[in-house]
Write a protein that holds these residues in place. Structure first.
Motif, PDB file in Angstrom:
ATOM      1  N   THR A  27       0.849  -1.185   0.000  1.00  0.00           N
ATOM      2  CA  THR A  27       0.000   0.000   0.000  1.00  0.00           C
ATOM      3  C   THR A  27       0.884   1.233   0.000  1.00  0.00           C
ATOM      4  O   THR A  27       2.021   1.215   0.452  1.00  0.00           O
ATOM      5  CB  THR A  27      -0.902   0.024   1.252  1.00  0.00           C
ATOM      6  N   LYS A  28       0.319   2.312  -0.507  1.00  0.00           N
ATOM      7  CA  LYS A  28       1.038   3.583  -0.515  1.00  0.00           C
ATOM      8  C   LYS A  28       0.921   4.214   0.860  1.00  0.00           C
ATOM      9  O   LYS A  28      -0.046   4.000   1.572  1.00  0.00           O
ATOM     10  CB  LYS A  28       0.441   4.512  -1.557  1.00  0.00           C
ATOM     11  N   GLY A  29       1.902   4.996   1.203  1.00  0.00           N
ATOM     12  CA  GLY A  29       1.859   5.699   2.482  1.00  0.00           C
ATOM     13  C   GLY A  29       3.167   5.551   3.218  1.00  0.00           C
ATOM     14  O   GLY A  29       4.122   4.951   2.740  1.00  0.00           O
ATOM     15  N   TYR A  30       3.195   6.116   4.408  1.00  0.00           N
ATOM     16  CA  TYR A  30       4.404   6.096   5.220  1.00  0.00           C
ATOM     17  C   TYR A  30       4.595   4.719   5.833  1.00  0.00           C
ATOM     18  O   TYR A  30       3.640   4.070   6.245  1.00  0.00           O
ATOM     19  CB  TYR A  30       4.318   7.143   6.330  1.00  0.00           C
ATOM     20  N   ARG A  31       5.848   4.298   5.925  1.00  0.00           N
ATOM     21  CA  ARG A  31       6.174   3.045   6.591  1.00  0.00           C
ATOM     22  C   ARG A  31       6.992   3.406   7.821  1.00  0.00           C
ATOM     23  O   ARG A  31       8.066   3.984   7.721  1.00  0.00           O
ATOM     24  CB  ARG A  31       6.974   2.143   5.667  1.00  0.00           C
ATOM     25  N   LEU A  32       6.462   3.102   8.978  1.00  0.00           N
ATOM     26  CA  LEU A  32       7.136   3.408  10.233  1.00  0.00           C
ATOM     27  C   LEU A  32       7.590   2.123  10.903  1.00  0.00           C
ATOM     28  O   LEU A  32       6.892   1.116  10.871  1.00  0.00           O
ATOM     29  CB  LEU A  32       6.199   4.154  11.180  1.00  0.00           C
ATOM     30  N   ASP A  33       8.749   2.209  11.535  1.00  0.00           N
ATOM     31  CA  ASP A  33       9.247   1.100  12.311  1.00  0.00           C
ATOM     32  C   ASP A  33       8.375   0.956  13.558  1.00  0.00           C
ATOM     33  O   ASP A  33       8.038   1.960  14.193  1.00  0.00           O
ATOM     34  CB  ASP A  33      10.700   1.380  12.702  1.00  0.00           C
ATOM     35  N   PRO A  34       7.977  -0.248  13.921  1.00  0.00           N
ATOM     36  CA  PRO A  34       7.126  -0.409  15.108  1.00  0.00           C
ATOM     37  C   PRO A  34       7.761   0.128  16.385  1.00  0.00           C
ATOM     38  O   PRO A  34       7.058   0.574  17.291  1.00  0.00           O
ATOM     39  CB  PRO A  34       6.927  -1.922  15.208  1.00  0.00           C
ATOM     40  N   ARG A  35       9.087   0.113  16.451  1.00  0.00           N
ATOM     41  CA  ARG A  35       9.749   0.660  17.644  1.00  0.00           C
ATOM     42  C   ARG A  35       9.477   2.145  17.786  1.00  0.00           C
ATOM     43  O   ARG A  35       9.340   2.655  18.899  1.00  0.00           O
ATOM     44  CB  ARG A  35      11.247   0.394  17.584  1.00  0.00           C
ATOM     45  N   ILE A  36       9.387   2.856  16.668  1.00  0.00           N
ATOM     46  CA  ILE A  36       9.085   4.291  16.712  1.00  0.00           C
ATOM     47  C   ILE A  36       7.650   4.507  17.174  1.00  0.00           C
ATOM     48  O   ILE A  36       7.375   5.383  17.997  1.00  0.00           O
ATOM     49  CB  ILE A  36       9.325   4.935  15.331  1.00  0.00           C
ATOM     50  N   VAL A  37       6.749   3.693  16.671  1.00  0.00           N
ATOM     51  CA  VAL A  37       5.335   3.837  17.029  1.00  0.00           C
ATOM     52  C   VAL A  37       5.129   3.598  18.520  1.00  0.00           C
ATOM     53  O   VAL A  37       4.307   4.255  19.153  1.00  0.00           O
ATOM     54  CB  VAL A  37       4.480   2.859  16.189  1.00  0.00           C
ATOM     55  N   VAL A  38       5.885   2.689  19.098  1.00  0.00           N
ATOM     56  CA  VAL A  38       5.753   2.406  20.525  1.00  0.00           C
ATOM     57  C   VAL A  38       6.513   3.430  21.366  1.00  0.00           C
ATOM     58  O   VAL A  38       6.045   3.843  22.427  1.00  0.00           O
ATOM     59  CB  VAL A  38       6.252   0.971  20.830  1.00  0.00           C
ATOM     60  N   SER A  39       7.678   3.872  20.896  1.00  0.00           N
ATOM     61  CA  SER A  39       8.508   4.756  21.711  1.00  0.00           C
ATOM     62  C   SER A  39       7.960   6.179  21.811  1.00  0.00           C
ATOM     63  O   SER A  39       8.188   6.853  22.824  1.00  0.00           O
ATOM     64  CB  SER A  39       9.938   4.782  21.179  1.00  0.00           C
ATOM     65  N   ILE A  40       7.260   6.664  20.809  1.00  0.00           N
ATOM     66  CA  ILE A  40       6.713   8.031  20.871  1.00  0.00           C
ATOM     67  C   ILE A  40       5.696   8.178  22.000  1.00  0.00           C
ATOM     68  O   ILE A  40       5.820   9.098  22.818  1.00  0.00           O
ATOM     69  CB  ILE A  40       6.145   8.464  19.498  1.00  0.00           C
ATOM     70  N   PRO A  41       4.692   7.317  22.125  1.00  0.00           N
ATOM     71  CA  PRO A  41       3.770   7.478  23.269  1.00  0.00           C
ATOM     72  C   PRO A  41       4.457   7.286  24.619  1.00  0.00           C
ATOM     73  O   PRO A  41       4.148   7.993  25.575  1.00  0.00           O
ATOM     74  CB  PRO A  41       2.712   6.393  23.046  1.00  0.00           C
ATOM     75  N   ILE A  42       5.398   6.338  24.691  1.00  0.00           N
ATOM     76  CA  ILE A  42       6.107   6.138  25.952  1.00  0.00           C
ATOM     77  C   ILE A  42       6.916   7.388  26.302  1.00  0.00           C
ATOM     78  O   ILE A  42       6.943   7.822  27.455  1.00  0.00           O
ATOM     79  CB  ILE A  42       6.998   4.885  25.875  1.00  0.00           C
ATOM     80  N   GLY A  43       7.555   7.981  25.310  1.00  0.00           N
ATOM     81  CA  GLY A  43       8.310   9.214  25.533  1.00  0.00           C
ATOM     82  C   GLY A  43       7.417  10.350  25.999  1.00  0.00           C
ATOM     83  O   GLY A  43       7.781  11.122  26.887  1.00  0.00           O
ATOM     84  N   LEU A  44       6.239  10.465  25.408  1.00  0.00           N
ATOM     85  CA  LEU A  44       5.300  11.510  25.830  1.00  0.00           C
ATOM     86  C   LEU A  44       4.832  11.294  27.268  1.00  0.00           C
ATOM     87  O   LEU A  44       4.655  12.260  28.026  1.00  0.00           O
ATOM     88  CB  LEU A  44       4.101  11.556  24.881  1.00  0.00           C
ATOM     89  N   ILE A  45       4.632  10.053  27.641  1.00  0.00           N
ATOM     90  CA  ILE A  45       4.219   9.752  29.012  1.00  0.00           C
ATOM     91  C   ILE A  45       5.324  10.135  29.988  1.00  0.00           C
ATOM     92  O   ILE A  45       5.072  10.745  31.027  1.00  0.00           O
ATOM     93  CB  ILE A  45       3.838   8.261  29.145  1.00  0.00           C
ATOM     94  N   VAL A  46       6.564   9.797  29.653  1.00  0.00           N
ATOM     95  CA  VAL A  46       7.695  10.122  30.529  1.00  0.00           C
ATOM     96  C   VAL A  46       7.851  11.632  30.665  1.00  0.00           C
ATOM     97  O   VAL A  46       8.050  12.156  31.763  1.00  0.00           O
ATOM     98  CB  VAL A  46       8.986   9.463  30.002  1.00  0.00           C
ATOM     99  N   VAL A  47       7.750  12.350  29.563  1.00  0.00           N
ATOM    100  CA  VAL A  47       7.850  13.813  29.617  1.00  0.00           C
ATOM    101  C   VAL A  47       6.718  14.388  30.466  1.00  0.00           C
ATOM    102  O   VAL A  47       6.928  15.297  31.267  1.00  0.00           O
ATOM    103  CB  VAL A  47       7.837  14.410  28.187  1.00  0.00           C
ATOM    104  N   SER A  48       5.537  13.848  30.326  1.00  0.00           N
ATOM    105  CA  SER A  48       4.405  14.315  31.119  1.00  0.00           C
ATOM    106  C   SER A  48       4.649  14.076  32.606  1.00  0.00           C
ATOM    107  O   SER A  48       4.367  14.952  33.436  1.00  0.00           O
ATOM    108  CB  SER A  48       3.131  13.597  30.668  1.00  0.00           C
ATOM    109  N   TRP A  49       5.165  12.905  32.963  1.00  0.00           N
ATOM    110  CA  TRP A  49       5.460  12.618  34.368  1.00  0.00           C
ATOM    111  C   TRP A  49       6.547  13.548  34.904  1.00  0.00           C
ATOM    112  O   TRP A  49       6.459  14.029  36.024  1.00  0.00           O
ATOM    113  CB  TRP A  49       5.904  11.175  34.536  1.00  0.00           C
TER     114      TRP A  49
END
Length: 58
Positions: A27-49
């Motif tokens: 399919t057309k579109g962006y291909r993201l590494d699953p590690r990036i998809v998981v690490s971004i929300p975790i990073g946002l949670i850590v920054v929020s804490w």
């Protein structure tokens, strides 16, 4: 062998042939590494804490 001596077993799961065919399609579109998809929300949670801890201390 009588039917009463046979063990009753659960029905077999459905075949995954449809899923395999689905993932073969490119399919057309962006291909993201699953590690990036998981690490971004975790990073946002850590920054929020961290912000919460820093603002509570002051």
């Amino acid at each position: 062998m009588s039917s009463s001596s046979k063990k009753k077993s659960a029905p077999l799961p459905a075949s995954s042939a449809g899923l395999l065919r689905f993932f073969e399609d490119e399919t057309k579109g962006y291909r993201l590494d699953p590690r990036i998809v998981v690490s971004i929300p975790i990073g946002l949670i850590v920054v929020s804490w961290l912000l919460d801890l820093l603002l509570v201390v002051k």
